[in-house]
Structures are given as C-alpha cells and as structure tokens.
Design a protein around this motif. Structure first.
Motif, PDB file in Angstrom:
ATOM      1  N   GLY A   1       0.830  -1.199   0.000  1.00  0.00           N
ATOM      2  CA  GLY A   1       0.000   0.000   0.000  1.00  0.00           C
ATOM      3  C   GLY A   1       0.868   1.253   0.000  1.00  0.00           C
ATOM      4  O   GLY A   1       2.072   1.211  -0.241  1.00  0.00           O
ATOM      5  N   ASP A   2       0.234   2.391   0.315  1.00  0.00           N
ATOM      6  CA  ASP A   2       0.942   3.675   0.321  1.00  0.00           C
ATOM      7  C   ASP A   2       1.638   3.852   1.667  1.00  0.00           C
ATOM      8  O   ASP A   2       1.109   4.481   2.584  1.00  0.00           O
ATOM      9  N   VAL A   3       2.849   3.270   1.785  1.00  0.00           N
ATOM     10  CA  VAL A   3       3.540   3.265   3.071  1.00  0.00           C
ATOM     11  C   VAL A   3       4.517   4.430   3.231  1.00  0.00           C
ATOM     12  O   VAL A   3       5.000   4.679   4.338  1.00  0.00           O
TER      13      VAL A   3
ATOM     14  N   PRO B   1      -2.052   2.766   5.656  1.00  0.00           N
ATOM     15  CA  PRO B   1      -2.009   2.042   4.384  1.00  0.00           C
ATOM     16  C   PRO B   1      -3.130   1.026   4.230  1.00  0.00           C
ATOM     17  O   PRO B   1      -3.481   0.648   3.114  1.00  0.00           O
ATOM     18  N   ASN B   2      -3.713   0.550   5.361  1.00  0.00           N
ATOM     19  CA  ASN B   2      -4.757  -0.473   5.296  1.00  0.00           C
ATOM     20  C   ASN B   2      -5.726  -0.296   6.464  1.00  0.00           C
ATOM     21  O   ASN B   2      -5.361  -0.573   7.612  1.00  0.00           O
TER      22      ASN B   2
END
Length: 412
Positions: free
Chosen positions: A224-226, A351-352
């Motif tokens: 994800g967008d970490v 991210p989640n």
C-alpha cells in the motif's frame, strides 16, 4: 451502534470524544507520573551514583519490549471477535495487568527487580494503547476526525503535567503515589469504555491469513501507500524524543543542572507542570477544530514541531528555573497544537484500514519509543559533555521531524 446513528444525523459524537479522552487519561497519567518522576526517584534511592545510566538502560529494555508488544497486541485486537467488541477486552485486560505491575513495583527493592517489573509493565500497557487509539479509525466520521483527534490531543497534553504534579507530591512517599495512580487508572479507564460503548462484533467476519499475509498482519506494513505512513512515524518519533529528552530527566535537571534542593525541585516541577497544562490544553482545544475548518493537518503538525524546537532550546541559556518555565510555555503550546491534530494525520496516512489498531499502534509506538529514545540520547549527552548540550540537541531533532512531516504528500 450509537456512534453510527449519531454520525448519520450529522451530530458531533461527543460520547466518543469524551470516552477516548477519559480512556487515554486512564493509562497516560499513571504511566507518565511513575515513569518520569516516581520511578527515577525510586532508582535514586536504590542506586544514587548510577541513576542516569540505570534510567537509560531501563528505557532501552522498555523500548525493545514495547516495540514487540505494541505490534502483536494491536494486530490481535484487529482480529478479535467477541460479545464485548474487538477493543474493549484488550483495554480491560491491559488495565488489570498494569495494576498488578504497579502493585509489585511498590514491593521491589533491587534494580534487577525494577527492570523485570517495568518490562512486564510495557507488555501490559500496550494492550491498552493500540486498541484505544483505534477507536478514532473505527468510529470517528471523517468530517469530525480532526475534532475527535483533538480530544485525544487534549488528553496527551493533560497527561504529562498532571502526572508530574501528582507524582511530585509523593517524592518522599513513592508507594503512596503509585497507589493513588492505581485508583485513578481504574476510574478513568472504566468511565472511558462506558462512554465509547463499543458493543459486540460477534457477527464480524475475520479473513483467514496465510503465508505472507499472516506475517504482515503481525509486522510493519510493507504494502500500500507506506511512504507517507513512515514519514509520519519518524516525524512523530523525533518530536516525542525531543520532548522526553528533557522530561525524562526533568527531576535531575532541577537538582543536578540547576543545583536545587529536592524540596525546591519539587516546587519548581509543580510550577512547570501547571504552565505545561494551561498552555497545552489551551492550544489543544483549538487545534482540531482549526484542522477541520481549514482542512490542514500537515502544516499544523509541522508548525507545532518547529515551535517545539524553539521551546526545548531555552534551558541551555541559563541553568535557572525561569528557563524551564519559558520552555514549559513554548513547548506546552506546541504540544497542545501537535497532539490535537496528530491522530487525525495518522489515520489519514494508514495504508490499510483493516489493520487500523496494529498500524496506529506502530505510529503511536513513536510515543513509547520516543519516551525511551529521548532519555537514552540525554544519558549519552549528560555523561559525555554535560546537561547544557541536551537542549540544542532536542531542538535539532524537532527541526528534522518537521522536515519529515512536510514531505508527506497524501495530506495537506
């Protein structure tokens, strides 16, 4: 259920806000009161000549234990299904276990006993920390996220000064102070859980995990967008470390750096704590609503971090109590603004959402690690070049942290 209905009607979820506030104060004030004041005082009684090194060693061990416990317990909370919800069982169990650790802390008389006790305490404490902050992600409507975060932020700003004020009254009766904190923890934690009202989630389906999914559920996020997530983590770590670089040794700063008696140190700690409380709560109240109104989280957090940089450098000017009072005013204001919007920023970079407690626990692990890393840095500086240089070092840490926050792209 009530929170969802409230949100659908467009009404502000006050019960959620005050529940999070009281739940936070339930663990934060006892923990900070003991960690920053009563525990150093107990160490000073047992081993006065090694106190600085022992505090640093204890902080290092606590950091390692807290890191592991926070991730595992947050992940387990995310996957808990029970008639009491997924967060309440962990918070309640954490409360019971921290109370047991506090009780045995009153009995230990050796440094090894303190180390074992405080390590177990970190495991118990993080049962409460990660699940509690996850209520913001679980229940706060997006349009009110900044304001709900402000409740958490006000609690953060109340925690340090109130914990210190209470603890400073018990420097000559350490066990009595610990018992007071135990009573406080029970009342506030249970009141917070009642207000939040997290009901049964027995119908919730939990996805079975295999292989890499199982590993990631109990590990730092890698998918994800970490990028923004880790910028927020390390920005927060530097901010909190700078704060606790000073507060972790505030008793010793007054006694060893400013050459005050224990009685005078107690008096000045109380004054400093009152200033921190007033400044922190005042700016904490306005931060969240400002973020919701102007839709600006990143800039407010970065600006508060820069303001903190100025505050923490002031005591280097003169080893006199007035510099700690100025520090308290500037840093208290900065912490108030920072803490009021910080959790909203953290939720925005997750991210989640399905691993909210675990990932928010990692972000807020910066609180635990900062409270440990700061004293470690301070110990090295004090032991090598003296107290004075610890203050500009804290200022540099804040400026680097502000730079990391400004690099976040996902949030304004």
């Amino acid at each position: 259920m009530e929170n969802k209905q409230t949100a659908s009607k467009g009404k502000f979820p006050y019960r959620l806000g005050f529940g999070i506030l009281l739940g936070l104060l339930g663990w934060l004030i006892p923990y900070l009161g003991v960690n920053t004041t009563l525990l150093p005082a107990k160490i000073m009684q047992i081993a006065p000549n090694q106190k600085v090194q022992i505090v640093a060693m204890l902080a290092t061990i606590a950091m390692i234990v807290a890191t592991i416990a926070n991730i595992i317990e947050g992940a387990l909370s995310d996957r808990t299904v029970s008639r009491w919800g997924k967060r309440n069982p962990w918070i309640f169990l954490g409360m019971i276990c921290t109370l047991i650790c506090f009780f045995f802390l009153t009995k230990v008389t050796t440094i090894s006993g303190i180390i074992i006790n405080w390590s177990l305490f970190q495991v118990a404490l993080n049962m409460m920390v990660a699940p509690l902050v996850a209520f913001i992600a679980d229940k706060a409507p997006k349009k009110y996220r900044g304001s709900i975060s402000a409740f958490y932020g006000v609690g953060m700003n109340i925690g340090t000064p109130v914990g210190t004020m209470i603890a400073s009254r018990y420097l000559t009766n350490i066990n009595g102070g610990i018992y007071i904190f135990m009573i406080f923890e029970v009342i506030f934690t249970l009141a917070g859980l009642f207000l939040v009202g997290d009901g049964s989630n027995k119908g919730e389906k939990v996805k079975k995990l295999h292989g890499s999914e199982l590993l990631e559920a109990f590990f730092f996020p890698i998918h994800g967008d970490v990028r923004d997530f880790y910028l927020a983590v390390f920005g927060k770590l530097l901010f909190v470390s700078a704060q606790f670089l000073i507060t972790g040794y505030q008793l010793y700063i007054f006694i060893d750096y400013m050459k005050l008696s224990s009685a005078s140190a107690t008096h000045n700690l109380s004054i400093m704590s009152i200033i921190l409380l007033i400044a922190g709560v005042s700016f904490g109240i306005i931060g969240g609503p400002l973020a919701d109104k102007f839709h600006s989280l990143k800039l407010l957090v970065a600006a508060a971090t820069v303001a903190m940089a100025f505050g923490v450098t002031i005591p280097a000017i003169d080893p006199a109590p007035w510099t700690m009072f100025v520090y308290a005013g500037l840093s208290g204001s900065a912490m108030g603004m920072y803490n009021s919007v910080d959790q909203a920023l953290n939720v925005s970079v997750l991210p989640n959402p399905d691993s909210a407690a675990k990932d928010l626990g990692i972000v807020n692990l910066a609180n635990s690690l900062g409270q440990v890393f700061g004293p470690i840095v301070a110990s090295v500086i004090i032991s090598t070049i003296g107290y004075r240089m610890m203050f500009p070092a804290a200022g540099v840490m804040c400026l680097v942290g502000a730079g990391l926050i400004l690099m976040i792209k996902k949030v304004r």
